[in-house]
Design a protein around this motif. Sequence first.
Motif, PDB file in Angstrom:
ATOM      1  N   GLY A 110     -29.185  96.446 -28.894  1.00  0.00           N
ATOM      2  CA  GLY A 110     -30.267  96.034 -28.002  1.00  0.00           C
ATOM      3  C   GLY A 110     -30.174  94.539 -27.782  1.00  0.00           C
ATOM      4  N   GLU A 111     -30.290  94.114 -26.526  1.00  0.00           N
ATOM      5  CA  GLU A 111     -30.189  92.692 -26.186  1.00  0.00           C
ATOM      6  C   GLU A 111     -31.421  92.230 -25.430  1.00  0.00           C
ATOM      7  OE1 GLU A 111     -25.467  91.737 -25.609  1.00  0.00           O
ATOM      8  OE2 GLU A 111     -26.709  91.913 -23.826  1.00  0.00           O
ATOM      9  N   ASN A 112     -31.750  90.970 -25.646  1.00  0.00           N
ATOM     10  CA  ASN A 112     -32.788  90.322 -24.861  1.00  0.00           C
ATOM     11  C   ASN A 112     -32.089  89.385 -23.892  1.00  0.00           C
ATOM     12  OD1 ASN A 112     -34.820  88.844 -23.732  1.00  0.00           O
ATOM     13  ND2 ASN A 112     -35.783  88.263 -25.657  1.00  0.00           N
ATOM     14  N   ARG A 113     -32.006  89.792 -22.641  1.00  0.00           N
ATOM     15  CA  ARG A 113     -31.365  88.971 -21.610  1.00  0.00           C
ATOM     16  C   ARG A 113     -32.385  88.179 -20.803  1.00  0.00           C
ATOM     17  NH1 ARG A 113     -26.294  92.603 -19.411  1.00  0.00           N
ATOM     18  NH2 ARG A 113     -25.139  92.513 -21.379  1.00  0.00           N
ATOM     19  N   GLY A 114     -33.635  88.219 -21.237  1.00  0.00           N
ATOM     20  CA  GLY A 114     -34.707  87.525 -20.531  1.00  0.00           C
ATOM     21  C   GLY A 114     -35.004  86.154 -21.101  1.00  0.00           C
ATOM     22  N   ALA A 115     -36.099  85.554 -20.598  1.00  0.00           N
ATOM     23  CA  ALA A 115     -36.487  84.197 -20.987  1.00  0.00           C
ATOM     24  C   ALA A 115     -37.609  84.170 -22.025  1.00  0.00           C
ATOM     25  CB  ALA A 115     -36.914  83.412 -19.750  1.00  0.00           C
ATOM     26  N   THR A 116     -38.165  85.334 -22.365  1.00  0.00           N
ATOM     27  CA  THR A 116     -39.235  85.405 -23.363  1.00  0.00           C
ATOM     28  C   THR A 116     -38.857  86.423 -24.435  1.00  0.00           C
ATOM     29  OG1 THR A 116     -40.419  87.146 -22.163  1.00  0.00           O
ATOM     30  CG2 THR A 116     -40.998  84.873 -21.618  1.00  0.00           C
ATOM     31  N   ASP A 117     -39.535  86.353 -25.573  1.00  0.00           N
ATOM     32  CA  ASP A 117     -39.271  87.301 -26.663  1.00  0.00           C
ATOM     33  C   ASP A 117     -39.428  88.746 -26.206  1.00  0.00           C
ATOM     34  OD1 ASP A 117     -38.893  85.222 -28.456  1.00  0.00           O
ATOM     35  OD2 ASP A 117     -40.795  85.536 -29.521  1.00  0.00           O
ATOM     36  N   VAL A 118     -38.569  89.623 -26.742  1.00  0.00           N
ATOM     37  CA  VAL A 118     -38.786  91.060 -26.659  1.00  0.00           C
ATOM     38  C   VAL A 118     -39.508  91.433 -27.951  1.00  0.00           C
ATOM     39  CG1 VAL A 118     -37.697  93.338 -26.773  1.00  0.00           C
ATOM     40  CG2 VAL A 118     -36.804  91.613 -25.209  1.00  0.00           C
ATOM     41  N   VAL A 119     -40.630  92.133 -27.822  1.00  0.00           N
ATOM     42  CA  VAL A 119     -41.367  92.605 -28.987  1.00  0.00           C
ATOM     43  C   VAL A 119     -41.483  94.117 -28.867  1.00  0.00           C
ATOM     44  CG1 VAL A 119     -43.517  92.488 -30.305  1.00  0.00           C
ATOM     45  CG2 VAL A 119     -42.647  90.436 -29.139  1.00  0.00           C
ATOM     46  N   LEU A 120     -40.985  94.807 -29.894  1.00  0.00           N
ATOM     47  CA  LEU A 120     -40.991  96.269 -29.927  1.00  0.00           C
ATOM     48  C   LEU A 120     -41.871  96.749 -31.068  1.00  0.00           C
ATOM     49  CD1 LEU A 120     -37.112  96.761 -29.783  1.00  0.00           C
ATOM     50  CD2 LEU A 120     -38.687  96.846 -27.843  1.00  0.00           C
ATOM     51  N   GLU A 121     -42.593  97.831 -30.856  1.00  0.00           N
ATOM     52  CA  GLU A 121     -43.244  98.543 -31.950  1.00  0.00           C
ATOM     53  C   GLU A 121     -42.436  99.810 -32.128  1.00  0.00           C
ATOM     54  OE1 GLU A 121     -47.442  98.820 -31.974  1.00  0.00           O
ATOM     55  OE2 GLU A 121     -47.642  96.649 -31.907  1.00  0.00           O
ATOM     56  N   VAL A 122     -41.886  99.994 -33.316  1.00  0.00           N
ATOM     57  CA  VAL A 122     -40.910 101.049 -33.552  1.00  0.00           C
ATOM     58  C   VAL A 122     -41.374 101.950 -34.692  1.00  0.00           C
ATOM     59  CG1 VAL A 122     -38.503 101.558 -34.096  1.00  0.00           C
ATOM     60  CG2 VAL A 122     -39.067  99.479 -32.820  1.00  0.00           C
ATOM     61  N   LEU A 123     -41.367 103.256 -34.431  1.00  0.00           N
ATOM     62  CA  LEU A 123     -41.616 104.248 -35.470  1.00  0.00           C
ATOM     63  C   LEU A 123     -40.266 104.776 -35.931  1.00  0.00           C
ATOM     64  CD1 LEU A 123     -43.363 106.133 -37.197  1.00  0.00           C
ATOM     65  CD2 LEU A 123     -43.339 107.738 -35.267  1.00  0.00           C
ATOM     66  N   TYR A 124     -39.946 104.538 -37.208  1.00  0.00           N
ATOM     67  CA  TYR A 124     -38.730 105.050 -37.834  1.00  0.00           C
ATOM     68  C   TYR A 124     -39.094 106.349 -38.536  1.00  0.00           C
ATOM     69  CZ  TYR A 124     -36.854 100.270 -37.441  1.00  0.00           C
ATOM     70  OH  TYR A 124     -36.422  99.048 -36.987  1.00  0.00           O
ATOM     71  N   VAL A 125     -38.351 107.415 -38.252  1.00  0.00           N
ATOM     72  CA  VAL A 125     -38.516 108.693 -38.942  1.00  0.00           C
ATOM     73  C   VAL A 125     -37.198 108.923 -39.671  1.00  0.00           C
ATOM     74  CG1 VAL A 125     -39.033 111.144 -38.695  1.00  0.00           C
ATOM     75  CG2 VAL A 125     -40.071 109.484 -37.111  1.00  0.00           C
ATOM     76  N   LEU A 126     -37.181 108.570 -40.960  1.00  0.00           N
ATOM     77  CA  LEU A 126     -35.934 108.483 -41.722  1.00  0.00           C
ATOM     78  C   LEU A 126     -35.948 109.393 -42.942  1.00  0.00           C
ATOM     79  CD1 LEU A 126     -35.744 104.581 -41.826  1.00  0.00           C
ATOM     80  CD2 LEU A 126     -34.354 106.085 -40.397  1.00  0.00           C
ATOM     81  N   PRO A 127     -34.770 109.827 -43.381  1.00  0.00           N
ATOM     82  CA  PRO A 127     -34.695 110.492 -44.672  1.00  0.00           C
ATOM     83  C   PRO A 127     -35.218 109.523 -45.745  1.00  0.00           C
ATOM     84  CG  PRO A 127     -32.596 110.680 -43.506  1.00  0.00           C
ATOM     85  CD  PRO A 127     -33.453 109.711 -42.734  1.00  0.00           C
ATOM     86  N   HIS A 128     -35.930 110.055 -46.725  1.00  0.00           N
ATOM     87  CA  HIS A 128     -36.525 109.198 -47.757  1.00  0.00           C
ATOM     88  C   HIS A 128     -35.483 108.268 -48.375  1.00  0.00           C
ATOM     89  CE1 HIS A 128     -39.152 107.717 -50.773  1.00  0.00           C
ATOM     90  NE2 HIS A 128     -38.406 108.178 -51.753  1.00  0.00           N
ATOM     91  N   GLY A 129     -35.805 106.976 -48.385  1.00  0.00           N
ATOM     92  CA  GLY A 129     -34.938 105.979 -49.001  1.00  0.00           C
ATOM     93  C   GLY A 129     -33.848 105.422 -48.103  1.00  0.00           C
ATOM     94  N   ALA A 130     -33.703 105.935 -46.898  1.00  0.00           N
ATOM     95  CA  ALA A 130     -32.654 105.442 -45.987  1.00  0.00           C
ATOM     96  C   ALA A 130     -33.011 104.039 -45.497  1.00  0.00           C
ATOM     97  CB  ALA A 130     -32.502 106.385 -44.790  1.00  0.00           C
ATOM     98  N   PRO A 131     -31.998 103.210 -45.231  1.00  0.00           N
ATOM     99  CA  PRO A 131     -32.268 101.882 -44.669  1.00  0.00           C
ATOM    100  C   PRO A 131     -32.739 102.014 -43.221  1.00  0.00           C
ATOM    101  CG  PRO A 131     -29.920 102.312 -44.684  1.00  0.00           C
ATOM    102  CD  PRO A 131     -30.568 103.469 -45.400  1.00  0.00           C
ATOM    103  N   PHE A 132     -33.332 100.927 -42.705  1.00  0.00           N
ATOM    104  CA  PHE A 132     -33.788 100.942 -41.316  1.00  0.00           C
ATOM    105  C   PHE A 132     -32.624 101.154 -40.358  1.00  0.00           C
ATOM    106  CE2 PHE A 132     -37.289  98.122 -43.013  1.00  0.00           C
ATOM    107  CZ  PHE A 132     -38.223  99.142 -43.035  1.00  0.00           C
ATOM    108  N   SER A 133     -31.480 100.557 -40.668  1.00  0.00           N
ATOM    109  CA  SER A 133     -30.305 100.717 -39.817  1.00  0.00           C
ATOM    110  C   SER A 133     -29.047 100.558 -40.652  1.00  0.00           C
ATOM    111  CB  SER A 133     -30.303  99.700 -38.669  1.00  0.00           C
ATOM    112  OG  SER A 133     -30.186  98.389 -39.172  1.00  0.00           O
TER     113      SER A 133
END
Length: 144
Positions: A110-133
């Motif tokens: 994911g890239e921010n090609r704009g002039a202001t911050d990109v702010v995301l609200e993200v719901l992660y549905v992960l196997p227990h103990g998995a890293p975010f990415s």
Amino acid sequence: MRTSARAAVVGASLIGLSLVPGAAQATPGGPGVSGKVLAQRTVGDTDYVLREITIPPGQATGWHYHDGTLYAYVKHGTLSHFNASCTSDGVYKKGSFLKEPSGADHVHIGENRGATDVVLEVLYVLPHGAPFSQDAPSPGCELP
């Protein structure tokens, strides 16, 4: 897809009323890219984590994938999203929803090609103990 993403984010917000905030972990990527855990809960063998991700202008998340499905809402800015073949799989403006499928076969950036911050609200549905990415090597192609 957008309706299911909206439902997931709304569901996360409702679940969030009973969640405990947790510690933030870094998101792979450029300088200033940050993530803050807003709420988290484990149900059975699944972790539900609501995070706010901020990507400054000119920065990116780095190539990565997730071990579970992510549902995101663009709270501010415009996110440019690319898959492992370096083709755009979406440009998401403020108010948009996106879904990122799980697995190493879904490497993206994911890239921010704009002039202001990109702010995301993200719901992660992960196997227990998995890293975010999981970091992934660059596919070696030029982004458009």
